[in-house]
Motif scaffolding. Structure first.
Motif: not given
Lengths: 180, 368
Positions: B20-21, B23-29, B31-33, B35-36, B39
């Motif tokens: 699991a370690e 995996v270092q995801p890129a910042d997604g905040l 993108q989520i905001q 999309r919110v 929407q």
């Protein structure tokens, strides 16, 4: 040498006064990485895992009025991520029948280098498991969920969790024994 | 480590965390905001945002109407301008089962040429509604079984065919406390409406007597929204609502300080998560029965159960889907086999947390 299981440590304080936007930021900060990692373990594809976790956060935001509590939000997110990963996997199985090697299962070169031989063997052995058994094992050993929590998250009975775990452990032991 | 199980557990834990370690995801905040925000923009039209616009258009239309009507003067044409005439939502026939209450009114299309002379006189505070015959929604409070957060009650809706002034008649039903569905109640019971008027986009509901009940703040707020939704539903507008008693503004409702005028809350915050719009409680239906309603459900999934009242026998059960998850969207399903008799229909959601049956809406109906 064993790493403490702090993936889901409760670092979010009880804050029911948050609005959906504040909750989104707080829960994101606390849990985004671990949820993507959970998804990546289930799918072996970080890109898809990120996409699925982001979907789950968008859904959580629109449902915040109903959750109101970061702990509920986390269990909601986890369930959403697991469900979406599972249906994605089922889809991949179908696709696999037509395209013998699916890309997501190919680890990148860097990953292969960084991983220890021991981890390699376990991850390879996990790939031999049916989807449900693999999911149970990931939730148990990575997310550190109890049997009851796994049952809730996957929407199956505790008895099924038990039997999936037993069967998975048995075959993993066998595979690991052979590959030693 | 002598126990092989411990060893195996340790190996599994270590390997999965190790993996699991990687995996270092890129910042997604962001993108989520984004999309919110996306929407929310096109999908749900916020009623309160429309309020100002609708009021402006309404007023402009009113001015337009006067210009077109010539010298008749405002006094005789009051009813025509009491609200943006909105012929698209006026119901004269049977009550529609699927009419969405959450839909913001379309851009008002004022009727410029009156077809009949209005008969109602204006009051000093604003204009009263035109007498008409139509179906109006009446809102009630119902328990949100299994949903522990919030007020514990949410809004449910029934329809009533009225003759008279729509909002006034709808409020009379609401304050009577007599719902066609015994599961729903009204804390406004015991109060008496005096008049409903409208001026410059502000709706004023004047009471002879206010309800005396004291409520918890969250429930009082829900009850205030019950009034707002009922009045606005009957008038086909979403303007703010001012409550007065014998002409005097009030600052407290149900023993709770209340900011006035009241504006419409977001449907998702006040509307019950599951509504059955057809069949209505106590009605006679024919098989095959098409059950329909509106719900906001997790993963768009709802469950239903139909039992025969006499025998308690389970007649049908299953699951159905709303059009879209998490939003108040329509659902429907058809039950083909229903012999004559009395039945209870339950629509509910299974809690993600503990598997409990939640947000149940129950209807009794008869098959001839």
């Amino acid at each position: 040498m064993a790493q403490p299981a702090v993936v889901y440590e409760e670092c979010v304080a009880q804050e029911s006064s948050w609005d959906a936007d504040e909750a989104l930021t707080a829960v994101y900060t606390a849990h985004y990485t671990s949820l993507v990692r959970l998804g990546a373990l289930l799918l072996r594809d970080t890109g898809s895992a990120e996409e699925i976790v982001q979907d789950a956060f968008v859904a959580m935001h629109s449902r915040w009025h109903r959750l109101r509590d970061p702990h509920k939000a986390l269990s909601y997110l986890r369930t959403a991520v697991v469900n979406r990963c599972r249906s994605r996997q089922r889809h991949l199985v179908v696709v696999d029948k037509h395209t013998p090697r699916s890309l997501p299962d190919e680890p990148s070169a860097e990953q292969a280098v960084l991983r220890t031989a021991e981890t390699d063997r376990v991850i390879d052995a996990m790939r031999t498991l049916p989807e449900k058994q693999r999911t149970v094992m990931v939730l148990r050993y990575y997310a550190d969920l109890s049997e009851a929590e796994i049952a809730d998250t996957m929407g199956i009975s505790r008895g099924s969790v038990k039997s999936h775990a037993a069967r998975a452990s048995k075959s993993l032991r066998q595979v690991l024994e052979q590959s030693r | 480590m002598t126990n092989p199980d411990d060893q195996f557990d340790e190996l599994m834990r270590r390997s999965l965390h190790d993996e699991a370690e990687q995996v270092q995801p890129a910042d997604g905040l962001h993108q989520i905001q984004a999309r919110v925000r996306d929407q929310h923009k096109p999908a749900v039209r916020r009623p309160w945002l429309l309020t100002a616009g609708a009021a402006v258009v309404g007023t402009a239309a009113a001015i337009g109407a006067f210009t077109m009507l010539g010298n008749d003067g405002p006094a005789t044409k009051d009813a025509e301008v009491a609200g943006p005439a909105d012929s698209t939502k006026t119901v004269t026939g049977p009550v529609p089962a699927s009419q969405l209450p959450t839909a913001a009114p379309a851009t008002p299309e004022p009727t410029l040429a009156p077809t009949e002379a209005p008969k109602v006189a204006p009051t000093p505070r604003g204009k009263v509604e035109q007498v008409t015959s139509k179906a109006v929604p009446v809102y009630w409070l119902g328990k949100t079984a299994g949903v522990d957060t919030g007020a514990g009650v949410r809004l449910y809706r029934t329809w009533a065919q009225i003759k008279g002034r729509p909002a006034y008649e709808a409020l009379r039903l609401m304050t009577s406390g007599k719902s066609v569905d015994p599961d729903y109640s009204s804390p406004w019971q015991g109060s008496a409406v005096s008049s409903v008027t409208r001026a410059d986009g502000l709706i004023t509901v004047d009471f002879k007597v206010l309800p005396r009940q004291q409520l918890a703040p969250a429930v009082a707020n829900m009850a205030a929204q019950q009034l707002v939704y009922t009045v606005q539903g009957a008038m086909d507008v979403t303007g703010p609502v001012q409550v007065t008693v014998q002409g005097e503004p009030v600052t407290r409702l149900f023993g709770v300080d209340t900011a006035q005028p009241l504006s419409r809350a977001q449907a998702l915050d006040v509307q019950a998560f599951i509504w059955v719009t057809y069949p209505e409680n106590g009605t006679i239906v024919r098989a095959p029965l098409k059950v329909s309603g509106i719900a906001a459900a997790h993963e768009a999934s709802l469950n239903y159960r139909i039992t025969a009242n006499k025998t308690g026998q389970l007649i049908a059960e299953g699951s159905t889907q709303t059009t879209e998850a998490y939003k108040l969207t329509p659902y429907s399903f058809t039950v083909t086999k229903l012999p004559a008799g009395e039945y209870t229909l339950e629509i509910f959601e299974i809690s993600m947390e503990d598997g409990r049956q939640t947000s149940t809406d129950t209807k009794t109906f008869y098959v001839r």
